[in-house]
Design an enzyme around this catalytic site. Structure first.
Site, PDB file in Angstrom:
ATOM      1  N   ASP A  44       0.840  -1.196   0.000  1.00  0.00           N
ATOM      2  CA  ASP A  44       0.000   0.000   0.000  1.00  0.00           C
ATOM      3  C   ASP A  44       0.879   1.250   0.000  1.00  0.00           C
ATOM      4  OD1 ASP A  44      -2.179  -1.669   0.221  1.00  0.00           O
ATOM      5  OD2 ASP A  44      -2.348  -1.431   2.395  1.00  0.00           O
TER       6      ASP A  44
HETATM    7  N1  URA Z   1      -1.245  -5.906   3.934  1.00  0.00           N
HETATM    8  C1  URA Z   1      -1.757  -4.648   3.934  1.00  0.00           C
HETATM    9  O1  URA Z   1      -2.810  -4.402   4.511  1.00  0.00           O
HETATM   10  N2  URA Z   1      -1.068  -3.698   3.265  1.00  0.00           N
HETATM   11  C2  URA Z   1       0.109  -3.922   2.631  1.00  0.00           C
HETATM   12  O2  URA Z   1       0.694  -3.004   2.074  1.00  0.00           O
HETATM   13  C3  URA Z   1       0.621  -5.229   2.663  1.00  0.00           C
HETATM   14  C4  URA Z   1      -0.079  -6.203   3.318  1.00  0.00           C
END
Ligand code: URA
Length: 233
Positions: free
Chosen positions: A101
């Protein structure tokens, strides 16, 4: 690298086929017939198969310490991407193997090798990923057990696979998961009544984020790191 590995990497033969070629007297090392699969071979060693000189493929494999605020994409006209942090000649050749993310930091793998990235992301390969998770609330022992057993994510009907939870402090855990569902870690913690305030990936399979990398920096993977994804222990 061992001769059979070298042969397999250069030609796409399986290790078994490579060994067969070696035993079948088809391989020469430094001009001499070689019938021993575990002969050590350096990058500059002359290796021939059926008289043709072999060379290692020119693929790119990188790890980056992804900073906060960049998106895991190759291009985006509006937002900075992780690939924008690479020199242009490299940036045009690579894609991301396993997204993070925008607000997640840490280990991001980038490669030009589509087969390799498929091994990282394919649910069938079970490539574990470890995250340092900063929580809004202390993790109760009940919530911990739920994460370890598998939780039902909002809008889904199949529980997550059992995760490994290591407590680092009252509100910080290290969580290892074996899947890569959308926003998985944040949704897992939400499912047990907590909230993720910070997320940092430290490991993918046997590849650990190199502590010398500052946010935004990257380095090439070693041969061993590249191979660890193809031949997990
Ligand atoms: N899980 C999440 O919620 N975000 C990420 O970036 C990676 C794994």
């Amino acid at each position: 690298m061992r001769l059979d590995q070298y042969l397999a990497t250069c030609t796409g033969l399986s290790r078994k086929e490579a060994k067969k070629a070696i035993i079948g007297r088809r391989v020469q090392v430094s001009g001499e017939l070689c019938r021993s699969a575990n002969t050590p071979v350096a990058e500059a060693t002359l290796v021939e198969l059926d008289g043709s000189v072999l060379s290692l493929p020119n693929e790119i494999y990188l790890m980056m310490n992804k900073p906060e605020g960049v998106i895991s994409a190759t291009t985006d006209s509006n937002q900075p991407t992780a690939v924008d942090l690479l020199p242009t000649d490299m940036a045009s050749k690579v894609h991301i193997a396993g997204r993070l993310d925008k607000d997640t930091t840490g280990l991001l793998l980038l490669t030009s090798d589509g087969k390799w990235s498929h091994q990282v992301t394919s649910p069938r390969r079970d490539c574990p990923k470890t995250y340092q998770v900063q929580l809004a609330e202390p993790l109760s022992s009940d919530a911990r057990k739920q994460l370890e057993n598998g939780v039902l994510l909002k809008g889904e009907n199949k529980p997550t696979r059992p995760a490994i939870v290591v407590n680092c402090s009252e509100t910080k855990i290290e969580l290892t998961i074996h899947e890569g569902r959308y926003h998985q870690v944040k949704r897992m913690l939400a499912a047990v009544g907590n909230h993720v305030e910070g997320l940092h990936r430290v490991r993918v399979g046997a590849i650990t984020l190199d502590p010398i990398l500052e946010p935004g920096q990257y380095r090439e993977l070693t041969e061993e790191e590249v191979r660890s994804i193809l031949n997990p222990v």
